[in-house]
Every structure is written in structure tokens, then in C-alpha cells.
Write a protein that holds these residues in place. Structure first.
Motif, PDB file in Angstrom:
ATOM      1  N   UNK A  51     -19.219   2.860  -2.722  1.00  0.00           N
ATOM      2  CA  UNK A  51     -20.619   2.541  -2.473  1.00  0.00           C
ATOM      3  C   UNK A  51     -21.563   3.097  -3.541  1.00  0.00           C
ATOM      4  N   UNK A  52     -21.317   4.326  -4.000  1.00  0.00           N
ATOM      5  CA  UNK A  52     -22.241   4.926  -4.959  1.00  0.00           C
ATOM      6  C   UNK A  52     -21.975   4.417  -6.383  1.00  0.00           C
ATOM      7  N   UNK A  53     -20.749   4.529  -6.859  1.00  0.00           N
ATOM      8  CA  UNK A  53     -20.426   4.086  -8.220  1.00  0.00           C
ATOM      9  C   UNK A  53     -20.068   2.602  -8.291  1.00  0.00           C
ATOM     10  N   UNK A  54     -19.637   2.032  -7.163  1.00  0.00           N
ATOM     11  CA  UNK A  54     -19.264   0.601  -7.093  1.00  0.00           C
ATOM     12  C   UNK A  54     -18.165   0.232  -8.094  1.00  0.00           C
ATOM     13  N   UNK A  55     -17.201   1.132  -8.259  1.00  0.00           N
ATOM     14  CA  UNK A  55     -16.086   0.852  -9.161  1.00  0.00           C
ATOM     15  C   UNK A  55     -15.011  -0.005  -8.505  1.00  0.00           C
ATOM     16  N   UNK A  56     -14.865   0.104  -7.196  1.00  0.00           N
ATOM     17  CA  UNK A  56     -13.788  -0.586  -6.499  1.00  0.00           C
ATOM     18  C   UNK A  56     -14.334  -1.280  -5.254  1.00  0.00           C
ATOM     19  N   UNK A  57     -13.615  -2.291  -4.767  1.00  0.00           N
ATOM     20  CA  UNK A  57     -14.019  -2.955  -3.522  1.00  0.00           C
ATOM     21  C   UNK A  57     -13.983  -1.979  -2.352  1.00  0.00           C
ATOM     22  N   UNK A  58     -14.820  -2.220  -1.379  1.00  0.00           N
ATOM     23  CA  UNK A  58     -14.916  -1.322  -0.221  1.00  0.00           C
ATOM     24  C   UNK A  58     -14.191  -1.861   1.007  1.00  0.00           C
ATOM     25  N   UNK A  98     -13.956   9.381  -0.687  1.00  0.00           N
ATOM     26  CA  UNK A  98     -13.575   8.486  -1.788  1.00  0.00           C
ATOM     27  C   UNK A  98     -14.283   7.147  -1.662  1.00  0.00           C
ATOM     28  N   UNK A  99     -14.360   6.617  -0.458  1.00  0.00           N
ATOM     29  CA  UNK A  99     -15.035   5.334  -0.231  1.00  0.00           C
ATOM     30  C   UNK A  99     -16.518   5.436  -0.562  1.00  0.00           C
ATOM     31  N   UNK A 100     -17.149   6.539  -0.139  1.00  0.00           N
ATOM     32  CA  UNK A 100     -18.572   6.719  -0.389  1.00  0.00           C
ATOM     33  C   UNK A 100     -18.869   6.835  -1.883  1.00  0.00           C
ATOM     34  N   UNK A 101     -18.070   7.660  -2.581  1.00  0.00           N
ATOM     35  CA  UNK A 101     -18.352   7.936  -3.998  1.00  0.00           C
ATOM     36  C   UNK A 101     -17.989   6.750  -4.877  1.00  0.00           C
ATOM     37  N   UNK A 102     -16.722   6.293  -4.783  1.00  0.00           N
ATOM     38  CA  UNK A 102     -16.242   5.278  -5.724  1.00  0.00           C
ATOM     39  C   UNK A 102     -16.465   3.847  -5.250  1.00  0.00           C
ATOM     40  N   UNK A 146      -6.057  -2.389  -3.975  1.00  0.00           N
ATOM     41  CA  UNK A 146      -5.090  -1.353  -3.606  1.00  0.00           C
ATOM     42  C   UNK A 146      -5.436   0.013  -4.176  1.00  0.00           C
ATOM     43  N   UNK A 147      -6.170   0.044  -5.288  1.00  0.00           N
ATOM     44  CA  UNK A 147      -6.333   1.285  -6.048  1.00  0.00           C
ATOM     45  C   UNK A 147      -7.000   2.381  -5.222  1.00  0.00           C
ATOM     46  N   UNK A 148      -8.156   2.089  -4.646  1.00  0.00           N
ATOM     47  CA  UNK A 148      -8.906   3.132  -3.952  1.00  0.00           C
ATOM     48  C   UNK A 148      -8.186   3.669  -2.716  1.00  0.00           C
ATOM     49  N   UNK A 196       0.831  -1.204   0.000  1.00  0.00           N
ATOM     50  CA  UNK A 196       0.000   0.000   0.000  1.00  0.00           C
ATOM     51  C   UNK A 196       0.868   1.257   0.000  1.00  0.00           C
ATOM     52  N   UNK A 197       1.918   1.260   0.798  1.00  0.00           N
ATOM     53  CA  UNK A 197       2.806   2.418   0.883  1.00  0.00           C
ATOM     54  C   UNK A 197       3.583   2.627  -0.420  1.00  0.00           C
ATOM     55  N   UNK A 198       4.101   1.548  -1.000  1.00  0.00           N
ATOM     56  CA  UNK A 198       4.852   1.670  -2.249  1.00  0.00           C
ATOM     57  C   UNK A 198       3.951   2.130  -3.395  1.00  0.00           C
ATOM     58  N   UNK A 199       2.767   1.554  -3.467  1.00  0.00           N
ATOM     59  CA  UNK A 199       1.822   1.938  -4.515  1.00  0.00           C
ATOM     60  C   UNK A 199       1.439   3.404  -4.370  1.00  0.00           C
ATOM     61  N   UNK A 200       1.214   3.840  -3.139  1.00  0.00           N
ATOM     62  CA  UNK A 200       0.864   5.243  -2.889  1.00  0.00           C
ATOM     63  C   UNK A 200       2.026   6.166  -3.235  1.00  0.00           C
TER      64      UNK A 200
END
Length: 321
Positions: free
Chosen positions: A158-165, A152-156, A188-190, A102-106
């Protein structure tokens, strides 16, 4: 260079000793003690509890407990998790790579986005592009990370469901398969973007300030007066000198992300060391808390050493022989 590294390592030894002592005394000052998480029956007789305290050594003077803890820690033994009934080392090993990735990706995202934005903002300072970028950095500085992560969690999520929560991988996938790797990346993306979109503010501001300052230096004016093209001037003189402070912060950037991902991991229920840290505090799992704080502190000290080494490599003016 090797003398410099050795000298910095020697300086780090008393820092580690003070850090370990501070962590141990802080844990001792917390409500309860190491036995608190083991007592499941509130009706246990006092004499049984006292026998357990003696057997665990929590009745010993603090300096004896500290000595035993340090000797065991040097052997990689941080004791057992009182809440989970497993060795602390095994528990941390099961989480550490999630936090590292997570740290390296960020960090990669921070530099991929922050450096181009900083260059644009510095090169075209006092223009509409610069104002838009610096305006975003001001908002980023003022926005707490946990608030941004929740949005970010709410929008992408729960609302758009683009990524795992939540989680770090889809359950049931076999480790080592392509589906497993893609699932790990997808999880890892979100959280990584949540960290990076706030983390780029410092990189952009540092780089912008350095570029604006470097453009006004005498050697740049001299090169421009000799007819050096603007493209060559920026690529060879301005950008190269402006990137040095950003490169010097690389070590600190990674270690701060490792220890600073606590809120993001807790919000996204991402099974890393940050989430384990929060859970251990809530359950008063002192052995896990002290081990994690010590690891975070050690990572910060090593990050400082890495930053010093990088700075001495990229800037010959301050290179220590």
C-alpha cells in the motif's frame, strides 16, 4: 530402502484412519450440521427441513455417516459445497495449485536465504555477524506470522506500491502467455517473502547449532591437526555433516507451509486452500472444511515419510537396508 518405504506406508495407514475419524467427529461437534448452509429461507416449515435431513442422511447414526463419507472420499468424492453449490473436489482443484506454488516458492526462498545465513552465523559464531543474524532469528521467533504479513502488505503493497495487494494474477490475462506467468510470479513475491522471512529462523538456528557443534568434534580436530586447510575443512567435513538435519526437515518444511499458509492467504486474499479453509469455516461449509483438514493431515504424514527417506539417503550411518 524399499522395505523401509513400505514399512512407513503401512504405519501411515492407521494414522490416516485416526485422522479421518478425528476430522469427522470434529465436524460433527461443530455448531449446526451439513444442512445449515443449505437453508436459505428461515421460514421453511419444520417438516420440509426434516425431509431434507432424511434425504441428506444427516439423521443417520454417526458411524453410518462416517462409513459413507470414507467410501466416497476414497473415490475422490467429498460431496458438494453447501455454500457454493459445486463439488468439493472441483473447488479444491481450482485452489490447490495456487497453494502448492506459494509453498514451493516460499521453501526455495527459505533455503536460499537460510542456508547462507546459518553458515555465516555458525562459521563466525560469537562475532558481530553472528549476533546480528541470531538477533534477527530471535525477533522472527517472537513475531507472529500474521503480524509480519500485515506489516509487509502495508509497507510494500500500500505505501510503496511495489507489489499487488491481492489475488493470484491480474484479471483479463490469457493463461499460458508470458504476461500471465509474469503476473503469477509478481503476485507470489510478497506473500512468499512474508512466509520465508519468518520461516528462515528455524533453518538458520538449526544450521548454526550444527556447525558450532561439528567444529568441536574429534574428527574435525584431527583433520585440522593434519594440516587440512580451513576452506577444505569447512566444505568437506563441517558443512556436509551440518546440513543433514536441515535436509531431513525438508519434507516437513513443505507440508507445514502448505497447511500453514492460511493466515498469509487470508491477509493477501490469495485464492489458495488456506483462504478457502477460512471462508468455509465462516460459512459452516462442513464438507469443504473436513476435506481440507484431511488433505492437510495427509500432506503432513507424507512429508514425514519424505523426510525419513531423505535422511536415510544423506546419512549412511542411519540408512535402513
Amino acid at each position: 530402502m524399499w522395505k523401509f518405504i513400505l514399512r512407513r506406508l503401512i504405519i501411515a495407514i492407521p494414522q490416516l484412519i485416526l485422522l479421518s475419524l478425528f476430522v469427522f467427529l470434529l465436524a460433527q461437534a461443530m455448531p449446526g450440521d451439513a444442512l445449515t448452509g443449505l437453508i436459505g429461507d428461515p421460514d421453511l416449515p419444520p417438516e420440509v427441513i426434516q425431509e431434507m435431513r432424511v434425504a441428506m442422511g444427516v439423521d443417520n447414526p454417526w458411524y453410518i455417516q462416517y462409513k459413507d463419507w470414507v467410501l466416497n472420499a476414497l473415490q475422490g468424492d467429498f460431496g458438494r459445497s453447501f455454500a457454493r453449490k459445486v463439488p468439493v473436489t472441483d473447488l479444491i482443484e481450482s485452489r490447490v495449485w495456487n497453494t502448492v506454488w506459494l509453498s514451493l516458492f516460499s521453501t526455495i526462498l527459505i533455503y536460499l536465504m537460510g542456508i547462507p545465513l546459518g553458515i555465516i552465523s555458525g562459521k563466525y559464531h560469537d562475532t558481530i555477524r553472528d549476533r546480528l543474524i541470531t538477533g534477527y532469528t530471535y525477533v522472527g521467533f517472537a513475531t507472529p506470522l500474521f503480524i509480519f504479513a500485515l506489516i509487509m502488505l502495508l509497507v510494500f503493497g500500500f505505501m510503496l506500491r511495489w507489489f499487488p495487494t491481492g489475488g493470484s494474477v491480474t484479471p483479463g490475462l490469457e493463461p499460458g502467455t508470458l504476461e500471465y506467468v509474469l503476473s503469477k510470479i509478481n503476485h507470489l513475491i510478497l506473500p512468499s517473502f512474508s512466509i520465508a522471512l519468518i520461516g528462515i529462523t528455524g533453518t538458520v538456528q538449526y544450521l548454526r547449532s550444527e556447525i558450532v557443534d561439528t567444529k568441536q568434534k574429534d574428527f574435525v580436530r584431527l583433520a585440522r591437526s593434519k594440516g587440512v586447510s580451513e576452506k577444505r575443512l569447512y566444505n568437506k567435513h563441517i558443512f556436509r555433516n551440518s546440513l543433514m538435519p536441515v535436509a531431513a526437515l525438508f519434507g516437513y518444511e513443505i507440508t507445514l507451509l502448505i497447511s500453514g499458509s492460511i493466515f498469509v492467504e487470508a491477509i493477501y486474499t490469495y485464492p489458495g486452500m488456506g483462504q478457502l479453509f477460512v471462508q468455509s469455516i465462516n460459512t459452516r461449509d462442513f464438507s469443504v472444511v473436513t476435506a481440507l483438514v484431511l488433505i492437510f493431515g495427509l500432506a503432513y504424514i507424507l512429508g514425514g515419510l519424505l523426510s525419513d527417506i531423505i535422511m536415510s539417503l544423506v546419512d549412511p550411518r542411519i540408512r535402513i537396508k
